[in-house]
Design a protein around this motif. Structure first.
Motif, PDB file in Angstrom:
ATOM      1  N   THR A  96      36.613  27.678  52.185  1.00 27.34           N
ATOM      2  CA  THR A  96      35.257  28.498  51.961  1.00 27.34           C
ATOM      3  C   THR A  96      35.784  29.872  51.602  1.00 27.34           C
ATOM      4  N   SER A  97      36.968  30.346  51.586  1.00 27.80           N
ATOM      5  CA  SER A  97      37.145  31.605  51.481  1.00 27.80           C
ATOM      6  C   SER A  97      38.372  31.684  50.133  1.00 27.80           C
ATOM      7  N   GLU A  98      38.349  30.724  49.389  1.00 29.63           N
ATOM      8  CA  GLU A  98      39.260  30.647  47.984  1.00 29.63           C
ATOM      9  C   GLU A  98      38.627  31.440  47.017  1.00 29.63           C
ATOM     10  N   HIS A  99      39.473  32.176  46.195  1.00 30.70           N
ATOM     11  CA  HIS A  99      39.084  32.866  44.923  1.00 30.70           C
ATOM     12  C   HIS A  99      40.237  32.843  43.915  1.00 30.70           C
ATOM     13  N   THR A 100      40.048  32.348  42.901  1.00 28.49           N
ATOM     14  CA  THR A 100      41.130  32.275  41.685  1.00 28.49           C
ATOM     15  C   THR A 100      41.113  33.499  40.921  1.00 28.49           C
ATOM     16  N   PHE A 101      42.160  34.087  40.671  1.00 29.33           N
ATOM     17  CA  PHE A 101      42.480  35.165  39.847  1.00 29.33           C
ATOM     18  C   PHE A 101      42.248  34.732  38.309  1.00 29.33           C
ATOM     19  N   ARG A 102      41.270  35.520  37.771  1.00 31.20           N
ATOM     20  CA  ARG A 102      40.839  35.164  36.299  1.00 31.20           C
ATOM     21  C   ARG A 102      41.153  36.529  35.554  1.00 31.20           C
ATOM     22  N   THR A 103      41.245  36.329  34.043  1.00 32.21           N
ATOM     23  CA  THR A 103      41.284  37.372  33.144  1.00 32.21           C
ATOM     24  C   THR A 103      40.210  37.860  32.673  1.00 32.21           C
ATOM     25  N   PRO A 104      39.679  39.127  32.887  1.00 30.85           N
ATOM     26  CA  PRO A 104      38.404  39.799  32.380  1.00 30.85           C
ATOM     27  C   PRO A 104      38.156  39.323  30.827  1.00 30.85           C
ATOM     28  N   LEU A 109      44.298  43.150  33.667  1.00 34.22           N
ATOM     29  CA  LEU A 109      44.945  42.572  34.995  1.00 34.22           C
ATOM     30  C   LEU A 109      43.959  41.510  35.532  1.00 34.22           C
ATOM     31  N   GLN A 110      44.387  40.192  36.011  1.00 35.40           N
ATOM     32  CA  GLN A 110      43.706  39.376  36.227  1.00 35.40           C
ATOM     33  C   GLN A 110      42.956  39.974  37.848  1.00 35.40           C
ATOM     34  N   THR A 111      41.728  39.374  38.029  1.00 35.22           N
ATOM     35  CA  THR A 111      41.054  40.048  39.090  1.00 35.22           C
ATOM     36  C   THR A 111      40.401  38.829  39.831  1.00 35.22           C
ATOM     37  N   ILE A 112      39.857  39.047  40.936  1.00 40.11           N
ATOM     38  CA  ILE A 112      39.043  38.301  41.910  1.00 40.11           C
ATOM     39  C   ILE A 112      38.157  39.396  42.232  1.00 40.11           C
ATOM     40  N   GLU A 113      36.749  38.929  42.248  1.00 39.93           N
ATOM     41  CA  GLU A 113      35.603  39.722  43.057  1.00 39.93           C
ATOM     42  C   GLU A 113      35.081  39.309  44.431  1.00 39.93           C
ATOM     43  N   LEU A 114      35.254  40.039  45.168  1.00 37.18           N
ATOM     44  CA  LEU A 114      34.829  39.831  46.649  1.00 37.18           C
ATOM     45  C   LEU A 114      33.624  39.775  46.884  1.00 37.18           C
ATOM     46  N   LEU A 115      32.831  39.318  48.110  1.00 38.66           N
ATOM     47  CA  LEU A 115      31.508  39.361  48.063  1.00 38.66           C
ATOM     48  C   LEU A 115      30.779  40.578  48.191  1.00 38.66           C
ATOM     49  N   GLY A 116      31.437  41.707  48.513  1.00 43.91           N
ATOM     50  CA  GLY A 116      30.730  42.950  48.525  1.00 43.91           C
ATOM     51  C   GLY A 116      31.770  44.136  48.301  1.00 43.91           C
ATOM     52  N   PRO A 117      31.343  45.289  48.387  1.00 46.27           N
ATOM     53  CA  PRO A 117      32.197  46.553  48.343  1.00 46.27           C
ATOM     54  C   PRO A 117      32.560  47.014  49.733  1.00 46.27           C
ATOM     55  N   ASN A 118      33.385  48.187  49.844  1.00 51.61           N
ATOM     56  CA  ASN A 118      33.796  48.747  51.141  1.00 51.61           C
ATOM     57  C   ASN A 118      34.368  47.677  52.050  1.00 51.61           C
ATOM     58  N   ILE A 119      35.475  47.300  51.561  1.00 50.56           N
ATOM     59  CA  ILE A 119      36.217  46.092  52.259  1.00 50.56           C
ATOM     60  C   ILE A 119      37.067  46.645  53.382  1.00 50.56           C
ATOM     61  N   THR A 120      36.985  45.988  54.447  1.00 49.44           N
ATOM     62  CA  THR A 120      37.886  46.461  55.836  1.00 49.44           C
ATOM     63  C   THR A 120      38.920  45.203  56.149  1.00 49.44           C
ATOM     64  N   SER A 121      40.031  45.556  56.834  1.00 46.29           N
ATOM     65  CA  SER A 121      40.544  44.496  57.293  1.00 46.29           C
ATOM     66  C   SER A 121      41.099  43.341  56.347  1.00 46.29           C
ATOM     67  N   PHE A 122      41.403  43.815  55.213  1.00 50.44           N
ATOM     68  CA  PHE A 122      41.718  42.622  54.304  1.00 50.44           C
ATOM     69  C   PHE A 122      43.140  42.133  54.196  1.00 50.44           C
ATOM     70  N   LEU A 123      42.982  40.619  54.205  1.00 52.32           N
ATOM     71  CA  LEU A 123      44.409  39.718  54.239  1.00 52.32           C
ATOM     72  C   LEU A 123      44.020  38.830  53.354  1.00 52.32           C
ATOM     73  N   THR A 161      44.892  30.466  42.871  1.00 50.33           N
ATOM     74  CA  THR A 161      43.936  30.601  43.750  1.00 50.33           C
ATOM     75  C   THR A 161      44.546  30.888  45.131  1.00 50.33           C
ATOM     76  N   VAL A 162      43.957  31.818  45.646  1.00 49.94           N
ATOM     77  CA  VAL A 162      44.204  32.236  47.302  1.00 49.94           C
ATOM     78  C   VAL A 162      43.051  32.239  47.940  1.00 49.94           C
ATOM     79  N   ARG A 163      43.460  32.539  49.490  1.00 51.08           N
ATOM     80  CA  ARG A 163      42.425  32.460  50.432  1.00 51.08           C
ATOM     81  C   ARG A 163      42.604  34.062  50.999  1.00 51.08           C
ATOM     82  N   THR A 164      41.386  34.299  51.531  1.00 52.48           N
ATOM     83  CA  THR A 164      41.193  35.603  52.192  1.00 52.48           C
ATOM     84  C   THR A 164      40.536  35.522  53.288  1.00 52.48           C
TER      85      THR A 164
END
Length: 252
Positions: A96-104, A109-123, A161-164
């Motif tokens: 459920t935490s998977e994201h795939t890098f995509r080209t805009p 640069l390829q990106t993934i968009e997280l669920l919200g801003p002000n990210i903390t403790s990112f792994l 595809t990565v997990r976060t």
């Protein structure tokens, strides 16, 4: 006959202080204007030469994404106050935490968009969760906006595809505090355009720049709201070869 692969169209990506300013709607212009003094002598007077007495280099662009950060950066003088919301936690690893890098759409640069801003403790790990990835070495985290960029020089492959695991906070509101500061802030500015025909890249970069201090928001009923930005380049003495920045064309 000309070479059609040397033609280009469209806009590109504008970065202010290293942060993507978002969608651009309309024409982006990079202009160099000069004032000159002409030296004359003789009878009758004849031009003997001229020198540049003033040089102004500026970039103008219409921003389609009206955010508090963009308005603050464009003004160069108006600070942003964030009224924090409730912290939340994203799914920690697992499917459920998977994201795939995509080209805009506009490239970059390829990106993934997280669920919200002000990210903390990112792994970040691979899908087997056996490999850990490192910020700056493998990816670039824009914690304020909740966007992760793939570092092409790192171990994450294109389209991977990565997990976060991370926390985030969606602000309750953001506001521009008017009438508070009247000293210009300085920032770097980069505009990148990739030709859809040849793949060649145009890059305009200002080492040091200041915004126009003006905001003009027109909430017209029949049109999109667009904020026009203007940045003027300032000389950066440690870079004597191109103190005001550069315009570079990179061959594909």
């Amino acid at each position: 006959m000309g070479n059609f692969r040397n033609t280009t169209l469209g806009t590109g990506l504008l970065s202010i202080g290293g942060i993507d300013a978002g969608f651009l709607k309309g024409n982006v212009q990079v202009q160099r204007t000069v004032e000159q003094a002409i030296f004359e002598s003789g009878v009758p007077l004849q031009p003997q030469g001229r020198v540049i007495t003033k040089e102004t280099i500026q970039l103008t662009a219409p921003l389609g994404e009206i955010t508090a950060e963009n308005m603050s950066a464009v003004s160069g003088t108006i600070p942003v106050t964030t009224n924090a919301g409730t912290p939340a936690t994203a799914p920690a690893f697992g499917a459920t935490s998977e994201h795939t890098f995509r080209t805009p759409v506009l490239g970059g640069l390829q990106t993934i968009e997280l669920l919200g801003p002000n990210i903390t403790s990112f792994l970040m790990k691979d899908v087997t969760e056996a490999t850990d990835y490192t910020n700056e070495d493998d990816f670039l985290l824009d914690a304020a906006r909740g966007i992760v960029y793939r570092n092409p020089a790192g171990d994450i492959t294109a389209g991977q595809t990565v997990r976060t695991s991370y926390g985030y906070t969606i602000p309750a509101s953001k506001q521009l505090d008017l009438g508070k500061y009247f000293v210009f802030n300085e920032t770097s500015v980069t505009f990148t355009h990739v030709s859809p025909v040849s793949g060649k890249t145009w890059t305009c970069h200002f080492w040091r720049a200041q915004g126009s201090a003006e905001l003009d928001l027109n909430f017209e009923e029949t049109n999109y709201t667009v904020m026009n930005v203007t940045f003027i380049s300032l000389p950066d003495p440690p870079r004597p070869n191109n103190p005001n920045g550069y315009i570079r064309r990179t061959e594909a």
